[in-house]
Design a protein around this motif. Structure first.
Motif, short mmCIF file in Angstrom:
data_model
loop_
_atom_site.label_atom_id
_atom_site.label_comp_id
_atom_site.label_asym_id
_atom_site.label_seq_id
_atom_site.Cartn_x
_atom_site.Cartn_y
_atom_site.Cartn_z
N LEU A 1 0.82 -1.21 0.00
CA LEU A 1 0.00 0.00 0.00
C LEU A 1 0.85 1.26 0.00
O LEU A 1 0.57 2.23 -0.71
N TYR A 2 1.93 1.27 0.80
CA TYR A 2 2.80 2.44 0.79
C TYR A 2 3.55 2.53 -0.53
O TYR A 2 3.82 3.63 -1.03
N GLY A 3 3.86 1.39 -1.13
CA GLY A 3 4.49 1.39 -2.44
C GLY A 3 3.58 1.98 -3.51
O GLY A 3 4.03 2.72 -4.39
N VAL A 4 2.29 1.64 -3.45
CA VAL A 4 1.33 2.23 -4.40
C VAL A 4 1.25 3.74 -4.20
O VAL A 4 1.20 4.51 -5.17
N LYS A 5 1.27 4.17 -2.95
CA LYS A 5 1.24 5.60 -2.65
C LYS A 5 2.47 6.30 -3.27
O LYS A 5 2.35 7.36 -3.90
N GLU B 1 2.41 9.12 -6.31
CA GLU B 1 2.81 10.48 -5.95
C GLU B 1 4.15 10.90 -6.53
O GLU B 1 4.34 12.05 -6.92
N GLY B 2 5.09 9.97 -6.54
CA GLY B 2 6.47 10.35 -6.85
C GLY B 2 6.81 10.27 -8.31
O GLY B 2 6.16 9.59 -9.10
N GLN C 1 10.60 0.05 -11.43
CA GLN C 1 10.30 -0.44 -10.08
C GLN C 1 8.87 -0.11 -9.69
O GLN C 1 8.16 -0.95 -9.13
N ARG C 2 8.42 1.10 -10.00
CA ARG C 2 7.05 1.50 -9.66
C ARG C 2 6.04 0.73 -10.49
O ARG C 2 5.01 0.27 -9.99
N ALA C 3 6.32 0.56 -11.80
CA ALA C 3 5.38 -0.14 -12.68
C ALA C 3 5.25 -1.61 -12.29
O ALA C 3 4.14 -2.14 -12.19
N THR C 4 6.38 -2.27 -12.05
CA THR C 4 6.32 -3.68 -11.66
C THR C 4 5.70 -3.85 -10.28
O THR C 4 5.07 -4.87 -10.00
N GLY C 5 5.86 -2.84 -9.42
CA GLY C 5 5.23 -2.89 -8.11
C GLY C 5 3.71 -2.91 -8.21
O GLY C 5 3.04 -3.65 -7.48
N ILE C 6 3.17 -2.10 -9.12
CA ILE C 6 1.71 -2.07 -9.32
C ILE C 6 1.22 -3.42 -9.83
O ILE C 6 0.23 -3.98 -9.34
N VAL C 7 1.92 -3.98 -10.84
CA VAL C 7 1.52 -5.28 -11.40
C VAL C 7 1.64 -6.37 -10.34
O VAL C 7 0.74 -7.21 -10.19
#
Length: 233
Positions: A88-92, A96-97, A115-121
């Protein structure tokens, strides 16, 4: 400007930095460790259902020995809650960033985006997987011995000529492996474990290889459940 007005932004930055470091730590321990151990246990399916059930037998015995409520509290505290915080904090952070153009080189900005894109998937995949299997067992709807045949039936199911669920699993495992590799690299940088450029390049190669091995481990198990073929012979 008053001293109080300057302290608030400083406290906010320190809190944000602490949360980021805690987020990175949770991605390594326990989430990253759990991912690798979980895929290793799942890979026992390559030896057949008897070996697969035997691999999970100690966990079932521990749950029975400690009684279900105690085992579930440990499971929630050691795995689910850290995973939820990291996700959840990673999605935030992902929403945002964004990397600053002049502050980081192009390679760092590219890593940040991936890193952000793979985190969402990975977040969507893990949520789906947990609901399909962990939650059903937790709610008492599925027995542990039903896990192997359920995975085999689910991953081998076809929509026309396409094994959609298997493809979804391969995509989710790939995203999780890449996210883990990049997360380990980021953790080492943010915690000051790799300061020099040489150390960071070495860590990138090491964690990249680890991510590839993690993907191959998960992919081989998925393909086995989907087709019955063992890539390792």
């Amino acid at each position: 400007m008053s001293e109080a007005s300057t302290e608030k932004p400083l406290v906010h930055r320190r809190r944000r930095l602490s949360l980021r470091k805690l987020h990175a730590l949770a991605g390594v321990v326990p989430v990253g460790v759990f991912l690798v151990v979980h895929l290793c246990l799942q890979a026992k399916a390559l030896e057949g259902q008897a070996a697969y059930d035997a691999a999970f037998a100690p966990l079932a015995a521990f749950a029975a020995f400690t009684q279900a409520p105690v085992a579930r509290v440990l499971e929630l505290g050691l795995v689910i809650l850290p995973l939820a915080f990291h996700a959840l904090y990673g999605v935030k952070l992902a929403l945002e960033g964004k990397p600053e153009e002049g502050k980081y080189p192009a390679s760092r900005r590219w890593m940040y985006t991936v890193q952000r894109a793979t985190g969402i998937v990975a977040f969507l995949f893990v949520g789906f997987h947990l609901w399909e299997y962990w939650a059903q067992q937790w709610l008492g709807r599925t027995a542990p011995e039903q896990l192997y045949p359920s995975l085999a039936a689910n991953l081998s199911s076809m929509v026309g000529p396409v094994p959609v669920v298997a493809f979804a699993y391969l995509s989710g495992i790939a995203a999780s492996a890449v996210h883990l590799a990049l997360g380990l690299w980021t953790f080492c940088v943010s915690w000051g474990l790799t300061v020099s450029r040489r150390a960071q390049v070495g860590a990138a190669w090491a964690f990249g290889l680890l991510g590839l091995l993690v993907f191959l481990l998960g992919a081989s198990t998925t393909l086995y459940f989907a087709t019955g073929a063992n890539l390792w012979g």
